[in-house]
Design a protein around this motif. Structure first.
Motif, mmCIF file in Angstrom:
data_model
loop_
_atom_site.group_PDB
_atom_site.id
_atom_site.type_symbol
_atom_site.label_atom_id
_atom_site.label_comp_id
_atom_site.label_asym_id
_atom_site.label_seq_id
_atom_site.Cartn_x
_atom_site.Cartn_y
_atom_site.Cartn_z
ATOM 1 N N PRO A 167 -35.196 -79.891 21.602
ATOM 2 C CA PRO A 167 -34.753 -80.855 22.612
ATOM 3 C C PRO A 167 -34.243 -80.197 23.896
ATOM 4 C CG PRO A 167 -33.164 -80.719 20.830
ATOM 5 C CD PRO A 167 -34.331 -79.878 20.412
ATOM 6 N N GLY A 168 -33.470 -79.126 23.769
ATOM 7 C CA GLY A 168 -32.910 -78.478 24.952
ATOM 8 C C GLY A 168 -31.602 -79.115 25.395
ATOM 9 N N CYS A 169 -30.873 -78.394 26.228
ATOM 10 C CA CYS A 169 -29.499 -78.772 26.577
ATOM 11 C C CYS A 169 -29.404 -80.077 27.362
ATOM 12 C CB CYS A 169 -28.861 -77.660 27.416
ATOM 13 S SG CYS A 169 -28.924 -76.036 26.654
ATOM 14 N N THR A 170 -30.273 -80.253 28.353
ATOM 15 C CA THR A 170 -30.158 -81.405 29.244
ATOM 16 C C THR A 170 -30.382 -82.707 28.500
ATOM 17 O OG1 THR A 170 -31.005 -79.993 31.002
ATOM 18 C CG2 THR A 170 -30.867 -82.326 31.478
ATOM 19 N N LEU A 171 -31.166 -82.672 27.449
ATOM 20 C CA LEU A 171 -31.421 -83.884 26.677
ATOM 21 C C LEU A 171 -30.224 -84.268 25.812
ATOM 22 C CD1 LEU A 171 -34.306 -83.093 27.615
ATOM 23 C CD2 LEU A 171 -35.143 -84.125 25.522
ATOM 24 N N ASN A 213 -29.886 -74.933 14.811
ATOM 25 C CA ASN A 213 -29.176 -73.887 15.556
ATOM 26 C C ASN A 213 -29.932 -73.406 16.796
ATOM 27 O OD1 ASN A 213 -27.119 -73.863 13.537
ATOM 28 N ND2 ASN A 213 -28.403 -72.523 12.279
ATOM 29 N N TRP A 214 -30.684 -74.320 17.454
ATOM 30 C CA TRP A 214 -31.353 -73.913 18.683
ATOM 31 C C TRP A 214 -30.309 -73.658 19.775
ATOM 32 C CZ3 TRP A 214 -30.278 -77.003 22.793
ATOM 33 C CH2 TRP A 214 -29.904 -78.334 22.536
ATOM 34 N N GLN A 215 -30.693 -72.823 20.699
ATOM 35 C CA GLN A 215 -29.824 -72.500 21.838
ATOM 36 C C GLN A 215 -30.585 -72.792 23.123
ATOM 37 O OE1 GLN A 215 -29.374 -68.391 20.416
ATOM 38 N NE2 GLN A 215 -27.168 -68.717 20.514
ATOM 39 N N CYS A 216 -29.893 -72.754 24.240
ATOM 40 C CA CYS A 216 -30.512 -72.990 25.545
ATOM 41 C C CYS A 216 -31.744 -72.104 25.726
ATOM 42 C CB CYS A 216 -29.507 -72.699 26.659
ATOM 43 S SG CYS A 216 -30.188 -72.807 28.323
ATOM 44 N N CYS A 217 -32.802 -72.692 26.267
ATOM 45 C CA CYS A 217 -34.052 -71.955 26.446
ATOM 46 C C CYS A 217 -33.928 -70.837 27.482
ATOM 47 C CB CYS A 217 -35.159 -72.912 26.876
ATOM 48 S SG CYS A 217 -34.951 -73.551 28.561
ATOM 49 N N GLY A 218 -32.886 -70.894 28.287
ATOM 50 C CA GLY A 218 -32.702 -69.929 29.365
ATOM 51 C C GLY A 218 -32.786 -70.573 30.738
ATOM 52 N N GLY A 219 -33.371 -71.775 30.794
ATOM 53 C CA GLY A 219 -33.372 -72.543 32.024
ATOM 54 C C GLY A 219 -34.457 -72.181 33.017
ATOM 55 N N VAL A 220 -34.872 -70.921 33.012
ATOM 56 C CA VAL A 220 -35.939 -70.467 33.900
ATOM 57 C C VAL A 220 -36.524 -69.205 33.293
ATOM 58 C CG1 VAL A 220 -34.392 -69.058 35.315
ATOM 59 C CG2 VAL A 220 -36.538 -69.895 36.298
ATOM 60 N N PHE A 221 -37.825 -69.022 33.447
ATOM 61 C CA PHE A 221 -38.484 -67.831 32.926
ATOM 62 C C PHE A 221 -38.374 -66.725 33.956
ATOM 63 C CE2 PHE A 221 -42.066 -64.984 32.199
ATOM 64 C CZ PHE A 221 -41.988 -64.765 30.819
ATOM 65 N N PRO A 254 -46.390 -76.930 14.684
ATOM 66 C CA PRO A 254 -46.384 -76.670 16.120
ATOM 67 C C PRO A 254 -44.989 -76.942 16.678
ATOM 68 C CG PRO A 254 -47.429 -78.778 15.664
ATOM 69 C CD PRO A 254 -47.168 -78.126 14.331
ATOM 70 N N LEU A 255 -44.711 -76.395 17.843
ATOM 71 C CA LEU A 255 -43.417 -76.601 18.492
ATOM 72 C C LEU A 255 -43.601 -77.557 19.661
ATOM 73 C CD1 LEU A 255 -40.425 -75.904 18.828
ATOM 74 C CD2 LEU A 255 -41.112 -73.935 20.211
ATOM 75 N N VAL A 256 -42.805 -78.627 19.688
ATOM 76 C CA VAL A 256 -42.914 -79.654 20.723
ATOM 77 C C VAL A 256 -41.651 -79.688 21.568
ATOM 78 C CG1 VAL A 256 -43.127 -82.140 21.141
ATOM 79 C CG2 VAL A 256 -44.491 -81.051 19.358
ATOM 80 N N THR A 257 -41.846 -79.788 22.881
ATOM 81 C CA THR A 257 -40.752 -79.945 23.831
ATOM 82 C C THR A 257 -41.004 -81.204 24.653
ATOM 83 O OG1 THR A 257 -41.903 -78.640 25.496
ATOM 84 C CG2 THR A 257 -40.415 -77.453 24.023
ATOM 85 N N VAL A 258 -39.962 -81.716 25.297
ATOM 86 C CA VAL A 258 -40.098 -82.879 26.172
ATOM 87 C C VAL A 258 -39.690 -82.534 27.601
ATOM 88 C CG1 VAL A 258 -39.505 -85.310 26.521
ATOM 89 C CG2 VAL A 258 -39.613 -84.391 24.221
ATOM 90 N N CYS A 259 -38.656 -81.728 27.748
ATOM 91 C CA CYS A 259 -38.179 -81.321 29.074
ATOM 92 C C CYS A 259 -39.175 -80.346 29.711
ATOM 93 C CB CYS A 259 -36.811 -80.664 28.935
ATOM 94 S SG CYS A 259 -36.225 -79.827 30.430
ATOM 95 N N SER A 260 -39.550 -80.595 30.953
ATOM 96 C CA SER A 260 -40.509 -79.729 31.642
ATOM 97 C C SER A 260 -40.014 -78.296 31.759
ATOM 98 C CB SER A 260 -40.795 -80.282 33.047
ATOM 99 O OG SER A 260 -41.382 -81.544 32.988
#
Length: 268
Positions: free
Chosen positions: A7-11, A38-46, A72-78
């Motif tokens: 899901p990520g932090c913003t969600l 136990n997911w953590q922030c994706c880093g916000g930017v590559f 598979p791994l699914v995300t929603v936040c761009s």
């Protein structure tokens, strides 16, 4: 079908609607979103610097967890999708980078097997197109959005870099327009639908961010759009903050309305 879900932090904060309706619609469409533990922030930017490893470890851990679950791994936040997809590509194609990452990962208390980019990464929109299928979505619609003129806004992160993301045609994307048609509405095509909203300079140069976002929303309105849809929390924030002349919502809200679950209880 079961998929691993990041899901990520913003969600969890400013974009709760994006997550809430993604989950509700997935249930109807026969997809179980299995949130990664136990997911953590994706880093916000590559970060493109090859010696920058630490901010990418959380993405690799999520990718490895999906691999180990054979999903598979699914995300929603761009933004999350962009970071995870670029990280996965680097793990597949940059042996030096992958070796450094796996050396870091080996120091985890319960390390996984070395990761080499085995996981299939989908944005939720890709899941709808490539796995569920727009024909099935059309069949599931109970409240067609007939007569609505809706402008899809892609922004930067879903499409670029094109070689890595392989999401859609970078210059002429169609995936959101095809979804809009499947829901019974009319997509509005406008020139700035895949241009930057200025979100990443909003703090250091708010005037520039306002100019860019207004150019996008005013262009959509000039072509008859009654509503704009996006997958990016930062894009939505920037467009709304700078006074979009048309309402801006997440694509999952639009999907939920057509599938008849928009009335379900949603708590801020």
């Amino acid at each position: 079908m079961k998929v691993s879900y990041f899901p990520g932090c913003t969600l969890r904060t400013k974009a709760k609607q994006l997550d809430f309706y993604a989950r509700k619609c997935a249930e109807i469409l026969g997809v179980e979103l299995c949130e990664i533990e136990n997911w953590q922030c994706c880093g916000g930017v590559f970060v493109s610097a090859k010696d920058e490893i630490a901010s990418k470890l959380s993405s690799v851990r999520a990718l490895a967890a999906a691999r180990d679950a054979e999903q598979p791994l699914v995300t929603v936040c761009s933004a999350c999708h962009n970071v995870i997809k670029q990280t996965n590509y680097a793990m597949q194609n940059d042996a030096d980078f992958a070796a450094k990452v796996n050396r870091y990962m080996a120091q985890d208390p319960n390390p996984t097997a070395p990761y080499a980019g085995e996981t299939q990464v989908y944005h939720y929109l890709e899941l709808l197109r490539d796995v569920v299928g727009f024909d099935k979505i059309k069949e599931a619609v109970v409240k067609p959005l007939t007569g609505k003129k809706i402008a899809a806004y892609y922004g930067c992160l879903l499409l670029r870099p094109g070689k890595v993301m392989q999401f859609d045609d970078v210059e002429n994307p169609q995936i959101m327009e095809d979804l809009i048609r499947a829901l019974g509405a009319e997509p509005v095509i406008y020139a700035r639908r895949n241009e930057c909203c200025g979100g990443y300079v909003a703090l250091e140069d708010p005037a520039s961010a306002k100019k860019k976002s207004n150019a996008v929303s005013e262009n959509a309105a000039s072509q008859g759009a009654e509503l704009m849809v996006t997958a990016c929390p930062l894009c939505k924030y920037n467009l709304v903050k700078n006074g979009s002349p048309v309402p801006v919502v997440y694509f999952t809200e639009l999907l939920a309305e057509a599938l008849g679950v928009k009335e379900d209880t949603y708590a801020e």
